[in-house]
Design an enzyme around this catalytic site. Structure first.
Site, mmCIF file in Angstrom:
data_model
loop_
_atom_site.group_PDB
_atom_site.id
_atom_site.type_symbol
_atom_site.label_atom_id
_atom_site.label_comp_id
_atom_site.label_asym_id
_atom_site.label_seq_id
_atom_site.Cartn_x
_atom_site.Cartn_y
_atom_site.Cartn_z
ATOM 1 N N TYR A 1 0.842 -1.208 0.000
ATOM 2 C CA TYR A 1 0.000 0.000 0.000
ATOM 3 C C TYR A 1 0.877 1.258 0.000
ATOM 4 C CZ TYR A 1 -2.587 3.862 2.168
ATOM 5 O OH TYR A 1 -3.106 5.101 2.464
HETATM 6 P P1 NAD Z 1 -11.978 5.785 2.135
HETATM 7 O O1 NAD Z 1 -11.864 4.409 1.593
HETATM 8 O O2 NAD Z 1 -13.013 6.031 3.175
HETATM 9 O O3 NAD Z 1 -12.186 6.808 0.930
HETATM 10 C C1 NAD Z 1 -11.633 6.614 -0.342
HETATM 11 C C2 NAD Z 1 -12.757 6.721 -1.372
HETATM 12 O O4 NAD Z 1 -12.194 6.619 -2.679
HETATM 13 C C3 NAD Z 1 -13.808 5.625 -1.252
HETATM 14 O O5 NAD Z 1 -15.098 6.170 -1.044
HETATM 15 C C4 NAD Z 1 -13.728 4.877 -2.577
HETATM 16 O O6 NAD Z 1 -14.995 4.435 -3.048
HETATM 17 C C5 NAD Z 1 -13.105 5.907 -3.502
HETATM 18 N N1 NAD Z 1 -12.351 5.318 -4.607
HETATM 19 C C6 NAD Z 1 -11.451 4.304 -4.552
HETATM 20 N N2 NAD Z 1 -10.993 4.033 -5.777
HETATM 21 C C7 NAD Z 1 -11.600 4.898 -6.636
HETATM 22 C C8 NAD Z 1 -11.522 5.101 -8.036
HETATM 23 N N3 NAD Z 1 -10.749 4.318 -8.825
HETATM 24 N N4 NAD Z 1 -12.268 6.082 -8.584
HETATM 25 C C9 NAD Z 1 -13.089 6.852 -7.813
HETATM 26 N N5 NAD Z 1 -13.203 6.685 -6.486
HETATM 27 C C10 NAD Z 1 -12.461 5.717 -5.901
HETATM 28 O O7 NAD Z 1 -10.526 6.186 2.691
HETATM 29 P P2 NAD Z 1 -10.058 7.392 3.634
HETATM 30 O O8 NAD Z 1 -9.623 6.815 4.911
HETATM 31 O O9 NAD Z 1 -11.074 8.478 3.607
HETATM 32 O O10 NAD Z 1 -8.757 7.870 2.858
HETATM 33 C C11 NAD Z 1 -8.819 8.892 1.874
HETATM 34 C C12 NAD Z 1 -7.446 9.052 1.217
HETATM 35 O O11 NAD Z 1 -6.495 9.439 2.198
HETATM 36 C C13 NAD Z 1 -6.916 7.766 0.588
HETATM 37 O O12 NAD Z 1 -6.259 8.115 -0.604
HETATM 38 C C14 NAD Z 1 -5.919 7.241 1.618
HETATM 39 O O13 NAD Z 1 -4.891 6.500 1.012
HETATM 40 C C15 NAD Z 1 -5.402 8.543 2.199
HETATM 41 N N6 NAD Z 1 -4.950 8.405 3.582
HETATM 42 C C16 NAD Z 1 -5.844 8.072 4.565
HETATM 43 C C17 NAD Z 1 -5.398 7.989 5.880
HETATM 44 C C18 NAD Z 1 -6.318 7.616 7.001
HETATM 45 O O14 NAD Z 1 -5.835 7.463 8.120
HETATM 46 N N7 NAD Z 1 -7.633 7.484 6.779
HETATM 47 C C19 NAD Z 1 -4.054 8.222 6.186
HETATM 48 C C20 NAD Z 1 -3.174 8.509 5.148
HETATM 49 C C21 NAD Z 1 -3.638 8.627 3.855
HETATM 50 C C1 UGA Z 2 -3.918 4.282 8.612
HETATM 51 C C2 UGA Z 2 -4.827 4.193 7.369
HETATM 52 O O1 UGA Z 2 -5.659 3.058 7.441
HETATM 53 C C3 UGA Z 2 -4.045 4.147 6.082
HETATM 54 O O2 UGA Z 2 -4.946 4.251 4.994
HETATM 55 C C4 UGA Z 2 -3.077 5.277 6.084
HETATM 56 O O3 UGA Z 2 -2.347 5.361 4.937
HETATM 57 C C5 UGA Z 2 -2.167 5.205 7.302
HETATM 58 O O4 UGA Z 2 -2.993 5.320 8.457
HETATM 59 C C6 UGA Z 2 -1.182 6.347 7.305
HETATM 60 O O5 UGA Z 2 -1.070 7.083 8.277
HETATM 61 O O6 UGA Z 2 -0.478 6.487 6.340
HETATM 62 P P1 UGA Z 2 -2.872 2.545 10.263
HETATM 63 O O7 UGA Z 2 -1.846 3.409 10.904
HETATM 64 O O8 UGA Z 2 -2.599 1.094 10.144
HETATM 65 O O9 UGA Z 2 -3.225 3.059 8.796
HETATM 66 O O10 UGA Z 2 -4.235 2.837 11.042
HETATM 67 P P2 UGA Z 2 -5.160 1.945 11.971
HETATM 68 O O11 UGA Z 2 -5.867 0.898 11.205
HETATM 69 O O12 UGA Z 2 -6.005 2.895 12.730
HETATM 70 O O13 UGA Z 2 -4.137 1.190 12.958
HETATM 71 C C7 UGA Z 2 -3.429 1.862 13.978
HETATM 72 C C8 UGA Z 2 -2.639 0.861 14.783
HETATM 73 O O14 UGA Z 2 -3.536 -0.037 15.446
HETATM 74 C C9 UGA Z 2 -1.704 -0.015 13.969
HETATM 75 O O15 UGA Z 2 -0.501 -0.152 14.666
HETATM 76 C C10 UGA Z 2 -2.400 -1.368 13.895
HETATM 77 O O16 UGA Z 2 -1.513 -2.457 13.878
HETATM 78 C C11 UGA Z 2 -3.188 -1.377 15.180
HETATM 79 N N1 UGA Z 2 -4.432 -2.180 15.070
HETATM 80 C C12 UGA Z 2 -5.328 -1.940 14.080
HETATM 81 C C13 UGA Z 2 -4.680 -3.162 16.005
HETATM 82 O O17 UGA Z 2 -3.858 -3.411 16.909
HETATM 83 N N2 UGA Z 2 -5.841 -3.857 15.918
HETATM 84 C C14 UGA Z 2 -6.768 -3.613 14.950
HETATM 85 O O18 UGA Z 2 -7.826 -4.290 14.926
HETATM 86 C C15 UGA Z 2 -6.514 -2.631 14.009
#
Ligand code: NAD
Ligand code: UGA
Length: 326
Positions: free
Chosen positions: A154
């Site tokens: 990823y």
């Molecule tokens: P999310 O899955 O809730 O939102 C992503 C949306 O993109 C979804 O609704 C999905 O249907 C849409 N999508 C996926 N592929 C697509 C495509 N080909 N065309 C059009 N739409 C498409 O995820 P999120 O947690 O809201 O994350 C949003 C963005 O931020 C992502 O790019 C993710 O990688 C990035 N990001 C999220 C986090 C986090 O902690 N949530 C952290 C770092 C980066």
């Molecule tokens: C999150 C988002 O899901 C990614 O899309 C994003 O890119 C990433 O942050 C980012 O910062 O770049 P992650 O940090 O794995 O990824 O977020 P969580 O799923 O909230 O997990 C946080 C921590 O909890 C991790 O260490 C994970 O191992 C732990 N975890 C998660 C558990 O121990 N149990 C669970 O059921 C889920």
């Protein structure tokens, strides 16, 4: 760029962060075109719910479209800014056959959007990158200048997409900025993410699965802070730059559970599992670039943000905990 009402595009509008961004932009008086494919990574109903408030606004238009093969040029026509949040998220499931989806939705989709932007230039492209690009960083807090070395497929695809935006910037002048979000949480959080899973298990009286010893740390970022930084990035002098957006402190998963127990009044039953492949041990953001260039500062503490998410969780699931409080 965003100081007077204008048309903006949000890709991934129905997602967790994207839907909050739409709400914020609509509140500022902008016309928002939300693009989303409603991918099946999690339930469509949940994504539709995310957009409930946006859809009540006359300035909002939803275009259901896959960036990979849809008519992207048409959807973005007339926009001044594109916020590109669409993608396949989730660090841990990005292995094996799932990888293809990550390549499609994170790399190919971004390339298609960039091609459309050649046809319809915008004033700014803001790309939602990820702390996952750092992998196991050598220094904390990690600066944007650290060598990115993802430890998950990823993270690799997010880094590739970041590079792509800069390839198009260099060759075609697309004014791109990449934001590296650090583990975002809050209302509407994705169901696969830690806090959402923890709250679900807590309310159902189930064991909470912790990957590894729970001493891994994350720089958790409340969603309104991530949205603030994203909006600011559209107007600030950050073209060609990467900017970390981190919540301001690093906290271990064990500590999160202690805080959640205090907030909910329910003692979690903790089940320690093997560490998950692809998870970095620690993440931690240097936010000096965001402070200096965006004039941004995270405002919501972990305790405050967790309490907000817990409240939302209880209301959204219309469910009260089934186990007796402490
Ligand atoms: P999310 O899955 O809730 O939102 C992503 C949306 O993109 C979804 O609704 C999905 O249907 C849409 N999508 C996926 N592929 C697509 C495509 N080909 N065309 C059009 N739409 C498409 O995820 P999120 O947690 O809201 O994350 C949003 C963005 O931020 C992502 O790019 C993710 O990688 C990035 N990001 C999220 C986090 C986090 O902690 N949530 C952290 C770092 C980066
Ligand atoms: C999150 C988002 O899901 C990614 O899309 C994003 O890119 C990433 O942050 C980012 O910062 O770049 P992650 O940090 O794995 O990824 O977020 P969580 O799923 O909230 O997990 C946080 C921590 O909890 C991790 O260490 C994970 O191992 C732990 N975890 C998660 C558990 O121990 N149990 C669970 O059921 C889920």
């Amino acid at each position: 760029m965003l100081d007077s009402p204008t048309r903006v595009v949000v890709t991934g509008a129905a997602g967790f962060v994207g839907s909050h961004l739409c709400d914020r932009l609509l509140g500022m008086g902008h016309e928002v075109v939300g693009i989303d494919s409603f991918s099946d990574y999690y339930e469509r109903a949940r994504k539709k719910q995310n957009l409930e408030s946006a859809r009540e606004q006359s300035g909002f238009r939803l275009v259901e479209l896959d960036l990979v093969d849809g008519d992207v040029a048409r959807a973005i026509r007339g926009a001044a800014v594109v916020f590109h949040l669409a993608g396949q998220p989730g660090v841990r499931p990005s292995w094996g056959d799932h990888f293809d989806q990550y390549v499609q939705d994170n790399i190919v989709a971004t390339q298609r959007l960039l091609e459309a932007l050649r046809e319809h230039p915008v004033k700014r492209l803001v790309f939602a990158s990820s702390s996952s690009v750092y992998g196991d960083a050598e220094m904390f807090p990690t600066k944007e200048t650290a060598l990115p070395r993802p430890v998950s497929p990823y993270g690799m695809t997010k880094l590739a997409a970041e590079h792509l935006t800069f390839v198009y910037m260099r060759n075609f002048g697309i004014p791109a900025t990449s934001l590296r979000y650090f583990t975002v949480y809050g209302p509407r959080q994705r169901p696969d993410m830690a806090f959402c899973r923890f709250m679900e298990a807590l309310a159902d009286g189930n064991e909470i699965e912790i990957y590894g010893d729970g001493e891994q740390t994350r720089e958790f970022t409340f969603v309104s802070d991530a949205v603030d930084g994203t909006v600011k990035a559209a107007s600030a002098d950050v073209v060609g730059q990467v900017v970390n957006l981190g919540g301001g402190s690093r906290v271990s998963v064990n500590r999160v559970l202690d805080t959640l127990a205090e907030i909910s009044g329910i003692e979690p039953r903790r089940k320690y599992m093997p560490a998950a492949l692809g998870d970095p041990r620690h993440t931690g953001a240097s936010i000096n670039v965001a402070r200096d260039r965006l004039g941004w500062e995270p405002r919501v503490s972990l305790r405050e943000g967790l309490a907000k998410q817990w409240e939302w969780f209880l209301a959204a699931s219309a469910r009260r905990p089934e186990v007796s409080p402490l």
